[in-house]
Design an enzyme around this catalytic site. Sequence first.
Site, PDB file in Angstrom:
ATOM      1  N   TYR A  85      -0.810  -0.387  10.377  1.00  0.00           N
ATOM      2  CA  TYR A  85      -0.919  -0.530   9.038  1.00  0.00           C
ATOM      3  C   TYR A  85       0.054  -0.349   8.064  1.00  0.00           C
ATOM      4  CZ  TYR A  85      -3.601  -1.112   4.334  1.00  0.00           C
ATOM      5  OH  TYR A  85      -3.554  -1.160   3.041  1.00  0.00           O
ATOM      6  N   SER A 122       0.985  -1.141   0.023  1.00  0.00           N
ATOM      7  CA  SER A 122      -0.247  -0.019  -0.127  1.00  0.00           C
ATOM      8  C   SER A 122       0.860   1.454  -0.046  1.00  0.00           C
ATOM      9  CB  SER A 122      -0.937   0.060   1.195  1.00  0.00           C
ATOM     10  OG  SER A 122      -1.404   1.425   1.512  1.00  0.00           O
TER      11      SER A 122
END
Length: 277
Positions: A150, A137
Amino acid sequence: MGLKKVWFITGASKGLGLSLVNQLLQAGQSVAATSRTGSELSRAVNTNSEKFLPLEVNLADEISVEQAVNATIAKFGRIDVVINNAGYGVGGSIEELSDEETRQAFDVNVFGTLNVIRKASPHLRKQRSGHIINIASIAGIAGATGWAVYSAAKAAVIALSEVLAEDVKEFGVKVTVVTPGAFRTSFLTQESLVLAQHPIDEYAEVRNVHARYLKMDGAQAGDPEKAAAAMISLASMPNPPLHLLLGNDALLRANAKLDALTKEIQDWKAITISTDY
């Protein structure tokens, strides 16, 4: 799309994974796909094609992963492209997320990816070909407030991909790490995004950022069908990139991070070089 290949895709029952599976099957490719719940996967893909192998897999369990890889080899004879797509978002400051919430995020986003690579690698090494595509990501390059865990998990995926590429190069195996920005999938819904169960009131800015992200659901700039097509195209390239950003937002965030990092390195250079003998 070129030659027919055998694809092994994790996290395939929704979002980008589902787009990948559907496009590949339409193109006549052979696809083994995993999900936590096999019935959900079969329902989502909705095909009785001989070229589709749905697999119920717990990615955090090495034996479950090994069985899935073996089942794929048994059915299709080989694996050409591995796409580690399974993952989910976890939001909260480090203080707010429990050890368990944090470890679960790493289990799926990092250890699941490692398990698949570990179990698929002997086959790719033996056939002297293959392509491992890991989905990270933009958060792994340039994190945002409220997403520390994350970002850390996705940064781990980027770092392991970079070194993996060097390690498997001599076997003719290619590696690409894909870092998407925001795409219009189910990522911002409850099934793909977990927020801290015990938020702390004082983290007001973390709450504000999360609220803004959740409002974006359904309005993300990225088209998952285009993202899937871009990723599929990687597998037929003789020299695919090691890093591939997807989405204009990812490009802007990566460039801003590079500029800030370059400036900071220069600003503190005097101290940096003062520590050598």
